[in-house]
Structure formats: structure tokens, C-alpha cells
Design a protein around this motif. Structure first.
Motif, PDB file in Angstrom:
ATOM      1  N   THR A  49       0.830  -1.215   0.000  1.00 50.75           N
ATOM      2  CA  THR A  49       0.000   0.000   0.000  1.00 50.75           C
ATOM      3  C   THR A  49       0.860   1.260   0.000  1.00 50.75           C
ATOM      4  N   ARG A  50       1.913   1.237   0.836  1.00 52.85           N
ATOM      5  CA  ARG A  50       2.776   2.419   0.908  1.00 52.85           C
ATOM      6  C   ARG A  50       3.553   2.624  -0.395  1.00 52.85           C
ATOM      7  N   VAL A  51       3.973   1.536  -1.023  1.00 47.24           N
ATOM      8  CA  VAL A  51       4.685   1.667  -2.302  1.00 47.24           C
ATOM      9  C   VAL A  51       3.786   2.304  -3.356  1.00 47.24           C
ATOM     10  N   GLU A  52       2.523   1.925  -3.398  1.00 52.15           N
ATOM     11  CA  GLU A  52       1.598   2.511  -4.364  1.00 52.15           C
ATOM     12  C   GLU A  52       1.389   4.003  -4.087  1.00 52.15           C
ATOM     13  N   GLU A  53       1.316   4.353  -2.817  1.00 58.24           N
ATOM     14  CA  GLU A  53       1.176   5.772  -2.456  1.00 58.24           C
ATOM     15  C   GLU A  53       2.400   6.564  -2.902  1.00 58.24           C
ATOM     16  N   LEU A  54       3.572   5.960  -2.733  1.00 59.53           N
ATOM     17  CA  LEU A  54       4.811   6.635  -3.157  1.00 59.53           C
ATOM     18  C   LEU A  54       4.863   6.784  -4.675  1.00 59.53           C
ATOM     19  N   LYS A  55       4.436   5.742  -5.406  1.00 62.13           N
ATOM     20  CA  LYS A  55       4.420   5.838  -6.865  1.00 62.13           C
ATOM     21  C   LYS A  55       3.485   6.943  -7.333  1.00 62.13           C
ATOM     22  N   SER A  56       2.341   7.064  -6.655  1.00 59.82           N
ATOM     23  CA  SER A  56       1.388   8.111  -7.016  1.00 59.82           C
ATOM     24  C   SER A  56       1.981   9.499  -6.788  1.00 59.82           C
ATOM     25  N   ALA A  57       2.660   9.668  -5.666  1.00 58.66           N
ATOM     26  CA  ALA A  57       3.279  10.964  -5.374  1.00 58.66           C
ATOM     27  C   ALA A  57       4.395  11.275  -6.353  1.00 58.66           C
ATOM     28  N   LEU A  58       5.180  10.259  -6.705  1.00 57.87           N
ATOM     29  CA  LEU A  58       6.318  10.467  -7.606  1.00 57.87           C
ATOM     30  C   LEU A  58       5.887  10.693  -9.047  1.00 57.87           C
ATOM     31  N   SER A  59       4.647  10.389  -9.371  1.00 57.36           N
ATOM     32  CA  SER A  59       4.164  10.622 -10.732  1.00 57.36           C
ATOM     33  C   SER A  59       3.909  12.102 -11.010  1.00 57.36           C
ATOM     34  N   ASP A  60       3.747  12.882  -9.944  1.00 54.50           N
ATOM     35  CA  ASP A  60       3.587  14.330 -10.130  1.00 54.50           C
ATOM     36  C   ASP A  60       4.927  14.937 -10.525  1.00 54.50           C
ATOM     37  N   LEU A  61       4.869  15.928 -11.404  1.00 53.86           N
ATOM     38  CA  LEU A  61       6.111  16.589 -11.814  1.00 53.86           C
ATOM     39  C   LEU A  61       6.746  17.351 -10.660  1.00 53.86           C
ATOM     40  N   VAL A  62       5.924  17.862  -9.761  1.00 57.50           N
ATOM     41  CA  VAL A  62       6.412  18.530  -8.552  1.00 57.50           C
ATOM     42  C   VAL A  62       5.699  17.899  -7.367  1.00 57.50           C
ATOM     43  N   ILE A  63       6.467  17.484  -6.378  1.00 54.04           N
ATOM     44  CA  ILE A  63       5.889  16.807  -5.224  1.00 54.04           C
ATOM     45  C   ILE A  63       5.342  17.838  -4.252  1.00 54.04           C
ATOM     46  N   ASP A  64       4.080  17.673  -3.935  1.00 54.52           N
ATOM     47  CA  ASP A  64       3.410  18.586  -3.025  1.00 54.52           C
ATOM     48  C   ASP A  64       4.007  18.463  -1.620  1.00 54.52           C
ATOM     49  N   GLU A  65       4.204  19.624  -0.974  1.00 55.67           N
ATOM     50  CA  GLU A  65       4.827  19.625   0.352  1.00 55.67           C
ATOM     51  C   GLU A  65       3.977  18.877   1.372  1.00 55.67           C
ATOM     52  N   ALA A  66       2.667  19.035   1.314  1.00 54.87           N
ATOM     53  CA  ALA A  66       1.784  18.341   2.256  1.00 54.87           C
ATOM     54  C   ALA A  66       1.836  16.833   2.040  1.00 54.87           C
ATOM     55  N   LYS A  67       1.885  16.411   0.776  1.00 49.51           N
ATOM     56  CA  LYS A  67       1.961  14.987   0.473  1.00 49.51           C
ATOM     57  C   LYS A  67       3.289  14.407   0.947  1.00 49.51           C
ATOM     58  N   TYR A  68       4.360  15.187   0.791  1.00 51.52           N
ATOM     59  CA  TYR A  68       5.668  14.713   1.253  1.00 51.52           C
ATOM     60  C   TYR A  68       5.687  14.577   2.773  1.00 51.52           C
ATOM     61  N   ALA A  69       5.075  15.528   3.472  1.00 49.83           N
ATOM     62  CA  ALA A  69       5.052  15.464   4.933  1.00 49.83           C
ATOM     63  C   ALA A  69       4.327  14.213   5.411  1.00 49.83           C
ATOM     64  N   LYS A  70       3.327  13.746   4.648  1.00 47.62           N
ATOM     65  CA  LYS A  70       2.564  12.559   5.023  1.00 47.62           C
ATOM     66  C   LYS A  70       3.342  11.282   4.739  1.00 47.62           C
ATOM     67  N   LEU A  71       4.134  11.267   3.669  1.00 45.02           N
ATOM     68  CA  LEU A  71       4.794  10.040   3.228  1.00 45.02           C
ATOM     69  C   LEU A  71       6.266   9.940   3.613  1.00 45.02           C
ATOM     70  N   LYS A  72       6.878  11.029   4.022  1.00 47.16           N
ATOM     71  CA  LYS A  72       8.326  11.032   4.189  1.00 47.16           C
ATOM     72  C   LYS A  72       8.771  10.025   5.252  1.00 47.16           C
ATOM     73  N   PRO A  73       9.921   9.390   5.028  1.00 49.35           N
ATOM     74  CA  PRO A  73      10.458   8.446   6.018  1.00 49.35           C
ATOM     75  C   PRO A  73      10.988   9.192   7.226  1.00 49.35           C
ATOM     76  N   THR A  74      10.950   8.560   8.372  1.00 51.36           N
ATOM     77  CA  THR A  74      11.396   9.222   9.599  1.00 51.36           C
ATOM     78  C   THR A  74      12.917   9.307   9.673  1.00 51.36           C
ATOM     79  N   LYS A  75      13.612   8.336   9.124  1.00 56.55           N
ATOM     80  CA  LYS A  75      15.068   8.307   9.247  1.00 56.55           C
ATOM     81  C   LYS A  75      15.787   8.487   7.917  1.00 56.55           C
ATOM     82  N   LEU A  76      15.131   8.118   6.840  1.00 54.35           N
ATOM     83  CA  LEU A  76      15.793   8.138   5.541  1.00 54.35           C
ATOM     84  C   LEU A  76      15.564   9.471   4.847  1.00 54.35           C
ATOM     85  N   LYS A  77      16.633  10.240   4.664  1.00 49.58           N
ATOM     86  CA  LYS A  77      16.578  11.507   3.935  1.00 49.58           C
ATOM     87  C   LYS A  77      17.732  11.572   2.956  1.00 49.58           C
TER      88      LYS A  77
END
Length: 579
Positions: free
Chosen positions: A411-439
Motif C-alpha cells: 500500500t505504501r509503495v503505491e502511495e509513493l508511486k502516485s506521489a512520484l508521478s507528479d512533476l512537482v511533489i506537493d509539500e503536504a503529500k511529502y510530509a505525510k509520506l516522508k520516512p522518519t530516518k531516511l533523507k
């Protein structure tokens, strides 16, 4: 700190000695002819020697007000500003009537000096007779405004005026005939202080236009004005924030420019106009680029958050005065190419800093540095971080045998693919999906250039303040800055809709319209002294093409050659050449 003070004192002393020497030589020997080799063809053709018979207006120093005087004198040379004020007030230039003033007299021998209280030496309070009828009768009376704009003519030149009887109409001679009835001074009492904000309405637009018009009058005798009414007008607009002007403390000319420009914008918002000459130029200028921004053109609704934070559409930029133009900024990741579009915004002046340690600069070089692409290391990239997170989850999914965890990862992989399909990643969407340790930290580029529509008037501030690591204090950089009479801004203007400018790994290209965007020098403000004290002088150009050196109430005709070689330039005023 001490060395800077000493150097500043020497700077002021040498400028003062040269100026006083030239003044003394003129009094003894008369005006020396200009060096033919230093004159431009236009100065020769227009008869610069004949122009010595006339003077534009000076402004009295009311105590540490040279920073105001130099900016106001620069304004007086800006034709687009005068046109803008005319349009804002609804006054056709052919119908504008200037106020006639009865003028007390200052002796020609009054001290000029290169100090902050120039013009005060040897004066004593005497009677004044101001009759400020205002602009078309709309400005308040002198009694209400405590002196109005305060025009003061210098006497002691009646013999010279009589010898020029053939150069002016008889009625004009009578109007400009100087008084010879003594040594009058300027009023120096509390009635000249700015009014308490809110006590009476004083139109800043009318006051500034009237003062500029009076300063531009050319008379056979010296004529001097005060900024009293202008300060009152600014105080009225500022309201409770007017304390910055009421004490006449030594201030920065560039800061005063920003203050008066802010007040003009507030006044203009109260008097909306339409279909003015200024607005028509802006509409023609906007047609060079299409109204669609890069973000809206390529991203659709994906970049709505970014669009809300920037003026991507030409029609959305709030260009209120002729000083306002558009800049464009692009920030993008070098690794993945992610960028938030080219953000557009409004600027009313350009601040160019001198490098610490530099000893010689050119204006075009400073502008190229201002518009150059820079690399910023160690910056978090949304796309790179989500890509790395997706790769890690896909690896976990392959190795996971527990059904519940596999479903969670999938489920999380599909959410990430959906976010990455946008030409510009929305800041709110990134805040929801971003990893806690991986940057993912990487390199991003940033570049700012000028965009369309360009400002009609470009004010360039040469920031000479540098931080001295040896002393821990700020000091002034005295390095010379060479600047042209005509500035070509074409290499520094970008087309925000050009697809070639979408790659953050490459510098943005300047606009390829085939047009040249030329600006003509109209005024310079020079600063003598150190970082903490000094004196401002203005060089400004009149409509006939001649240059004047103006230090408060002291006005001297000079040459373009002298303007370009004078050191200590602090502000430059250029006007767009629309022809």
C-alpha cells in the motif's frame, strides 16, 4: 574600526577641499570653461556653457537630512515618475499649474560644506513669507502646513540677472529677479517639525509632484526649497511609525528610498487609476511572455501549493509604481531534476553587494554575479528522498513473507508511486509520506534573474557594507564601481516560459526576443565618509541633457565625464528607454 573612521574622514576631507577650492576659484576667476575633451557631443551641441546662467533648485539641509535631499533630487530627474504622479492624480501635464511662492533669500555666500548640517553656518532666524497655494489650488495653505514646501531664493546676483535680459522674456525676468534686501535665513523652529500623524491630511502624491516640479525649474538665481511639507506628508501616511523622521537623525539614503516608496504604494492603492500611459506600457510588455506560467503549463493542479506561494501569472503581480518590476527564481535538484517551477515575484530595487577584499568593480559584472546560478550543498530533496524510500520498501516487500506486512508495504509503495508521478511533489503529500530516518541530501541549484515586465525605473543600490573579520565590525568598502551611461539589461532578463530554462543543472538563458532592454542613467547618489558617518551628494540629469552636482542647497553645473569618474557611488537611478 579606527582605520575605517580615518579613511572616511580623509574621503570627506579630500572631497570637501576639492569642492571648496573649485568654489573659491570660481569666485575669484569666474566660471572656468569646461574642458572640450571631456564634453560629449550632446553637451557641446546643446550649449553647456550657456546653461551656466541658470540653476535648478536646491534643498535646504534641516539637520542631518542630506540623505532625504539626495533621494528627492534624484526623483526630480525621473520623467516616468513625474508621469506616474500626474496620472495617479488625474492631472494632464498640459493642465498642471505649479504653485507660485514668495521667497525669502539666502546669500550666495552661504556655506555649503560636506557635513551633515550643511547650510546652517552663519544663519539666524528672520521673517519668512510663504504663500503655498498648492497644486491647482488643492494643496493646503501655508498657515495650515507650517510653511508649505518652503522655497527660498538666494540673492546677491542682481547685476548678473540684468546682464541676461536678452535671454529671458520680460515677465520671466520679473518673476525670477532676486531680492537684495539682506541676509535671510531659514526658519529653524519647532513649527517646521513634522506634524503629529493624523492631525491633517497632506497628499504625498501632490506634495512630491509639486516639489519635483519646483526643483526642475531653471532660474537665473539660486532657488532653494525645504522638505518640510514632504516630511509631513510621509508622516501622515506612516502614522504611528513616523518617529523615524521626526528626529532628523542621520539615516541611510537607501532606507529612506524604501520608506518613501512604501508610502507612495499606500497612497496609490487609495487612488486607483486605469488606462494610464504607465499601465499601457506594462500591458505591451506583458505580451512578450504568455500569461501561462511554467508550472501551470506542465504540472496542472499538481503544483497548486507552489503556485499559491508565488506570482506565476503576469496578471497577478502587483506592480504599483514605475519602480516595480518582476524577478524570477528557480530552485532545483541536480540529481533528479526536481524543481518547483520558476517562481515570479515583484521587486522595486536591486541590491548589489561588493565583495570583501575586492578593489575594482563594474556594474555589469555585479549584475552578472547577482544573476549567476549558485550551487547549494546538503539540501533535502523531496523526490530523491521518496525514491530512496520506495526502493527500500520494494526490497522489504520482496523479502517479506507475512501477509499483513506485505499488504502494508504494498500500500505504501503505491502511495509513493502516485506521489512520484507528479512533476512537482506537493509539500503536504511529502510530509505525510516522508520516512522518519531516511533523507536524501544532495546538491540544488538556485538562480535569480529579471523577468518581464521590466521596471520603468531601476534603482540600483551599491551595498558597500562589509564585515571585517579582523575587527568584528562592519566597515565601508571604498572600491570604485564603474557604471555606464546606458545600461543593457538584456543579458539579465529571462523568459520564464522557455522550456530550455527547466533544467536545474544548467543556467537559465536570457530572453531571446531579439529586443534590447536599455536603461539610461538619470541620477546618482554619492556617499562621502565612513560606514558610520558621512554626507550624501546627488548628480542628476535634466531634460536638456545636462548634469548637475547638488549638495543640499548648493547647485553646480557639471559634465557627464565628472559624473562617471566620481568615486563613492551609493545609488544609481536608470530609466527604461522604450524607444
Amino acid at each position: 574600526m579606527l582605520s575605517d573612521t580615518i579613511k572616511g574622514s580623509m574621503d570627506m576631507a579630500s572631497a570637501s577641499m576639492k569642492y571648496l577650492y573649485d568654489k573659491a576659484a570660481t569666485k575669484v576667476l569666474g566660471p572656468m570653461p569646461f574642458d572640450e575633451s571631456e564634453l560629449t557631443e550632446a553637451e557641446k551641441a546643446n550649449g553647456i556653457e550657456e546653461m551656466r546662467m541658470y540653476n535648478v533648485g536646491g534643498i535646504y539641509n534641516e539637520g542631518n537630512t542630506c540623505f532625504m535631499n539626495s533621494v528627492v533630487q534624484s526623483f526630480a530627474s525621473l520623467q516616468y515618475l513625474e508621469e506616474f504622479l500626474d496620472d495617479s492624480l488625474g492631472i494632464p501635464r498640459t493642465q498642471r499649474v505649479l504653485p507660485e511662492l514668495k521667497k525669502p533669500v539666502i546669500p550666495e555666500s552661504a556655506s555649503d560644506g560636506l557635513t551633515e548640517n550643511a547650510g546652517e553656518t552663519g544663519t539666524s532666524i528672520a521673517s519668512t513669507a510663504n504663500d503655498n497655494s498648492g497644486l491647482n489650488g488643492s494643496l493646503e495653505s501655508a498657515d495650515t502646513l507650517n510653511g508649505g514646501s518652503g522655497n527660498y531664493e538666494q540673492g546677491g546676483q542682481s547685476d548678473k540677472v540684468e546682464s541676461r535680459a536678452g535671454t529671458l522674456p520680460e515677465t520671466q525676468l520679473k518673476l525670477h529677479q532676486p531680492s537684495t534686501n539682506g541676509y535671510f535665513s531659514l526658519p529653524r523652529n519647532e513649527s517646521q517639525r513634522p506634524m503629529t500623524p493624523g492631525t491633517a491630511k497632506v497628499s504625498l502624491l501632490k506634495t512630491l509632484l509639486s516639489l519635483m516640479s519646483q526643483l526642475n525649474e531653471k532660474k537665473p538665481s539660486s532657488h532653494t526649497y525645504t522638505t518640510t511639507q514632504l516630511i509631513k506628508s510621509i508622516s501622515y501616511v506612516l502614522g504611528k511609525d513616523a518617529d523615524v523622521l521626526t528626529g532628523y537623525d542621520q539615516e541611510d539614503a537607501q532606507e529612506f528610498f524604501q520608506q518613501i516608496l512604501s508610502c507612495l504604494e499606500k497612497e496609490v492603492k487609495k487612488t486607483p487609476t486605469s488606462n494610464t500611459a504607465w499601465e499601457q506600457r506594462r500591458l505591451r510588455e506583458s505580451s512578450v511572455e504568455t500569461n501561462a506560467s511554467i508550472d501551470n503549463e506542465t504540472n496542472g493542479s499538481a503544483n497548486s501549493a507552489s503556485s499559491n506561494n508565488s506570482s506565476n501569472n503576469n496578471n497577478n503581480e502587483k506592480l504599483l509604481t514605475p519602480f516595480d518590476g518582476v524577478f524570477a527564481t528557480r530552485v532545483g535538484c541536480v540529481k533528479c531534476g526536481e524543481m518547483e517551477g520558476i517562481r515570479r515575484g515583484t521587486l522595486s530595487s536591486v541590491d548589489l553587494s561588493l565583495q570583501n577584499g575586492g578593489d575594482d568593480f563594474e556594474l555589469e559584472g555585479l549584475l552578472a554575479e547577482y544573476c549567476a546560478m549558485e550551487t547549494i550543498s546538503g539540501v533535502e530533496c523531496y523526490r530523491c528522498s521518496l525514491n530512496a524510500y520506495k526502493t527500500e520498501l520494494e526490497t522489504r516487500l520482496e523479502n517479506q513473507t507475512v501477509g499483513a506486512l506485505r499488504n502494508l508495504y504494498a500500500t505504501r509503495v503505491e502511495e509513493l508511486k502516485s506521489a512520484l508521478s507528479d512533476l512537482v511533489i506537493d509539500e503536504a503529500k511529502y510530509a505525510k509520506l516522508k520516512p522518519t530516518k531516511l533523507k536524501e541530501l544532495g546538491d540544488k541549484t538556485k538562480q535569480t534573474m529579471f523577468a518581464m515586465p521590466c521596471a520603468d525605473i531601476m534603482m540600483i543600490h551599491i551595498n558597500r557594507s562589509v564585515f571585517d573579520l579582523n575587527t568584528g565590525y562592519s566597515r565601508k568598502n571604498y572600491a570604485p564601481v564603474r557604471f555606464p551611461v546606458q545600461l543593457d539589461m538584456s543579458p539579465f532578463i529571462v523568459d520564464t516560459n522557455d522550456p530550455v530554462n527547466r533544467d536545474p543543472s544548467k543556467p537559465m538563458a536570457h530572453i531571446a526576443s531579439g529586443r534590447r532592454y536599455l536603461y539610461n542613467l538619470k541620477a546618482t547618489v554619492i556617499h562621502y565618509g565612513s560606514h558610520n558617518f558621512g554626507h550624501y551628494v546627488c548628480f542628476r540629469k535634466c531634460e536638456q541633457g545636462f548634469w548637475w552636482r547638488i549638495s543640499d542647497h548648493s547647485v553646480d553645473l557639471t559634465t557627464e565625464h565628472e559624473v562617471l569618474r566620481t568615486q563613492g557611488v551609493f545609488m544609481l537611478f536608470y530609466e527604461r528607454d522604450h524607444e
